[in-house]
Design a protein around this motif. Sequence first.
Motif, PDB file in Angstrom:
ATOM      1  N   GLY A  53       0.824  -1.334  -0.006  1.00  0.00           N
ATOM      2  CA  GLY A  53       0.025   0.002  -0.072  1.00  0.00           C
ATOM      3  C   GLY A  53       0.743   1.207  -0.076  1.00  0.00           C
ATOM      4  N   TYR A  54       2.238   1.321   0.082  1.00  0.00           N
ATOM      5  CA  TYR A  54       3.094   2.590  -0.223  1.00  0.00           C
ATOM      6  C   TYR A  54       2.459   3.322  -1.184  1.00  0.00           C
ATOM      7  CZ  TYR A  54       6.565   5.827  -1.367  1.00  0.00           C
ATOM      8  OH  TYR A  54       7.252   6.830  -1.624  1.00  0.00           O
ATOM      9  N   SER A  55       2.560   4.375  -1.247  1.00  0.00           N
ATOM     10  CA  SER A  55       1.844   5.353  -2.246  1.00  0.00           C
ATOM     11  C   SER A  55       2.502   6.693  -1.914  1.00  0.00           C
ATOM     12  CB  SER A  55       0.648   5.583  -2.564  1.00  0.00           C
ATOM     13  OG  SER A  55       0.342   6.641  -3.288  1.00  0.00           O
ATOM     14  N   SER A  56       3.155   7.300  -2.967  1.00  0.00           N
ATOM     15  CA  SER A  56       3.670   8.668  -2.804  1.00  0.00           C
ATOM     16  C   SER A  56       2.796   9.727  -2.811  1.00  0.00           C
ATOM     17  CB  SER A  56       4.968   8.933  -3.632  1.00  0.00           C
ATOM     18  OG  SER A  56       4.433   8.669  -5.171  1.00  0.00           O
ATOM     19  N   ALA A  57       1.555   9.522  -3.192  1.00  0.00           N
ATOM     20  CA  ALA A  57       0.589  10.313  -3.519  1.00  0.00           C
ATOM     21  C   ALA A  57       0.306  11.293  -2.113  1.00  0.00           C
ATOM     22  CB  ALA A  57      -0.634   9.813  -4.129  1.00  0.00           C
ATOM     23  N   LYS A  58       0.148  10.827  -0.979  1.00  0.00           N
ATOM     24  CA  LYS A  58      -0.395  11.288   0.217  1.00  0.00           C
ATOM     25  C   LYS A  58       0.842  11.778   0.964  1.00  0.00           C
ATOM     26  CE  LYS A  58      -4.391   8.324   0.097  1.00  0.00           C
ATOM     27  NZ  LYS A  58      -5.169   7.670   0.525  1.00  0.00           N
ATOM     28  N   ILE A  59       1.977  11.797   0.692  1.00  0.00           N
ATOM     29  CA  ILE A  59       3.162  12.007   1.438  1.00  0.00           C
ATOM     30  C   ILE A  59       3.287  13.510   1.723  1.00  0.00           C
ATOM     31  CG2 ILE A  59       5.752  11.622   1.630  1.00  0.00           C
ATOM     32  CD1 ILE A  59       4.122   9.076   1.692  1.00  0.00           C
ATOM     33  N   SER A  60       3.671  13.845   2.892  1.00  0.00           N
ATOM     34  CA  SER A  60       3.626  15.338   3.266  1.00  0.00           C
ATOM     35  C   SER A  60       5.279  15.846   3.253  1.00  0.00           C
ATOM     36  CB  SER A  60       3.348  15.540   4.565  1.00  0.00           C
ATOM     37  OG  SER A  60       1.971  15.218   4.950  1.00  0.00           O
ATOM     38  N   ASP A  61       5.768  16.860   3.189  1.00  0.00           N
ATOM     39  CA  ASP A  61       7.055  17.249   3.360  1.00  0.00           C
ATOM     40  C   ASP A  61       7.379  17.313   4.632  1.00  0.00           C
ATOM     41  OD1 ASP A  61       9.530  18.643   3.286  1.00  0.00           O
ATOM     42  OD2 ASP A  61       8.938  20.000   1.491  1.00  0.00           O
ATOM     43  N   MET A  62       8.282  16.697   5.145  1.00  0.00           N
ATOM     44  CA  MET A  62       8.765  16.785   6.467  1.00  0.00           C
ATOM     45  C   MET A  62       9.757  17.535   7.001  1.00  0.00           C
ATOM     46  SD  MET A  62       6.559  14.317   7.637  1.00  0.00           S
ATOM     47  CE  MET A  62       6.938  14.194   9.105  1.00  0.00           C
ATOM     48  N   GLY A  63       9.972  18.503   6.078  1.00  0.00           N
ATOM     49  CA  GLY A  63      10.837  19.537   6.407  1.00  0.00           C
ATOM     50  C   GLY A  63      12.539  19.541   6.476  1.00  0.00           C
ATOM     51  N   PHE A  64      12.911  18.486   5.705  1.00  0.00           N
ATOM     52  CA  PHE A  64      14.309  18.193   5.777  1.00  0.00           C
ATOM     53  C   PHE A  64      14.963  19.096   4.692  1.00  0.00           C
ATOM     54  CE2 PHE A  64      12.966  13.621   6.943  1.00  0.00           C
ATOM     55  CZ  PHE A  64      13.849  13.686   8.339  1.00  0.00           C
ATOM     56  N   SER A  74      12.886  11.693  -2.406  1.00  0.00           N
ATOM     57  CA  SER A  74      12.049  12.612  -1.580  1.00  0.00           C
ATOM     58  C   SER A  74      10.857  11.867  -0.891  1.00  0.00           C
ATOM     59  CB  SER A  74      11.554  13.859  -2.400  1.00  0.00           C
ATOM     60  OG  SER A  74      10.710  14.681  -1.899  1.00  0.00           O
ATOM     61  N   SER A  75      10.144  11.303  -1.743  1.00  0.00           N
ATOM     62  CA  SER A  75       8.746  10.702  -1.308  1.00  0.00           C
ATOM     63  C   SER A  75       9.197   9.553  -0.136  1.00  0.00           C
ATOM     64  CB  SER A  75       7.888  10.285  -2.252  1.00  0.00           C
ATOM     65  OG  SER A  75       8.324   9.308  -3.254  1.00  0.00           O
ATOM     66  N   TYR A  76      10.350   8.572  -0.603  1.00  0.00           N
ATOM     67  CA  TYR A  76      10.683   7.731   0.352  1.00  0.00           C
ATOM     68  C   TYR A  76      10.868   8.298   1.745  1.00  0.00           C
ATOM     69  CZ  TYR A  76      10.790   4.871  -4.057  1.00  0.00           C
ATOM     70  OH  TYR A  76      10.521   4.342  -4.938  1.00  0.00           O
ATOM     71  N   VAL A  77      11.874   9.187   1.632  1.00  0.00           N
ATOM     72  CA  VAL A  77      12.533   9.829   2.860  1.00  0.00           C
ATOM     73  C   VAL A  77      11.314  10.485   3.848  1.00  0.00           C
ATOM     74  CG1 VAL A  77      13.936  11.672   3.924  1.00  0.00           C
ATOM     75  CG2 VAL A  77      14.822  10.337   2.030  1.00  0.00           C
ATOM     76  N   ASN A  78      10.318  11.269   3.115  1.00  0.00           N
ATOM     77  CA  ASN A  78       9.438  11.971   3.640  1.00  0.00           C
ATOM     78  C   ASN A  78       8.439  10.893   4.222  1.00  0.00           C
ATOM     79  OD1 ASN A  78       9.803  14.864   3.796  1.00  0.00           O
ATOM     80  ND2 ASN A  78       9.595  14.289   1.531  1.00  0.00           N
ATOM     81  N   TRP A  79       8.139   9.735   3.416  1.00  0.00           N
ATOM     82  CA  TRP A  79       7.162   8.655   4.071  1.00  0.00           C
ATOM     83  C   TRP A  79       7.705   8.128   5.261  1.00  0.00           C
ATOM     84  CZ3 TRP A  79       8.968   3.680   4.329  1.00  0.00           C
ATOM     85  CH2 TRP A  79       7.987   2.642   4.577  1.00  0.00           C
ATOM     86  N   ALA A  80       9.273   7.658   5.267  1.00  0.00           N
ATOM     87  CA  ALA A  80       9.645   7.251   6.408  1.00  0.00           C
ATOM     88  C   ALA A  80       9.692   8.142   7.702  1.00  0.00           C
ATOM     89  CB  ALA A  80      11.052   6.807   6.256  1.00  0.00           C
ATOM     90  N   ALA A  81       9.950   9.364   7.603  1.00  0.00           N
ATOM     91  CA  ALA A  81       9.839  10.352   8.571  1.00  0.00           C
ATOM     92  C   ALA A  81       8.311  10.370   9.025  1.00  0.00           C
ATOM     93  CB  ALA A  81      10.368  11.771   8.195  1.00  0.00           C
TER      94      ALA A  81
END
Length: 185
Positions: A53-64, A74-81
């Motif tokens: 179910g991983y999807s980059s569509a709903k990922i927020s920018d976590m401010g790194f 970008s989407s992977y790192v923000n998802w993980a954070a």
Amino acid sequence: AVFSDTADHWAKQYIGVLAGMGIIDGMGNNIFAPENPLTRAQFVALLAKMTDGYSSAKISDMGFTDVPTYEWYSSYVNWAAENGIVTGMGNGIFAPDAKITREQMAVMLCNYAAYLQFSLPQNVTGVTFKDSGAISSWATDYVMTAVGAGIINGYDTGDFKPAGMAKRSEAAAVIYKLCEIRGMI
């Protein structure tokens, strides 16, 4: 999947199965580069790719500040954070291109299991490392949990090498073992 540089490599099975599952990629030209180090961004990408179910569509920018939205990771790192798998290096930095250390990998693996609400079995007991004092205090419990689950091991020398840079082959082995524990393989 078989890469031209993994035919005789100790991690051939791990790499091949994960590549066939779409979790791990080569470096182009049918090369995997198993002995090359892995970056922090590449490791979180592996975790995301093994997530149902991983999807980059709903990922927020976590401010790194060092994770611009136009970068592939970008989407992977923000998802993980966003999911508590990573916290960064402090001061708004993630260090996506930094080589991941073995202790950082253990922390991310345990945080990933917690994100999945999956308890890592503790089947391996009594393990000690000659360099256990070198494991960072913030990583000790995570390292021992990952070792106890049989996901990550020390070296034949009796060392864990916590600050050692994880190789692509080592990352493939730990991701494979986690998939195996989760019943994906």
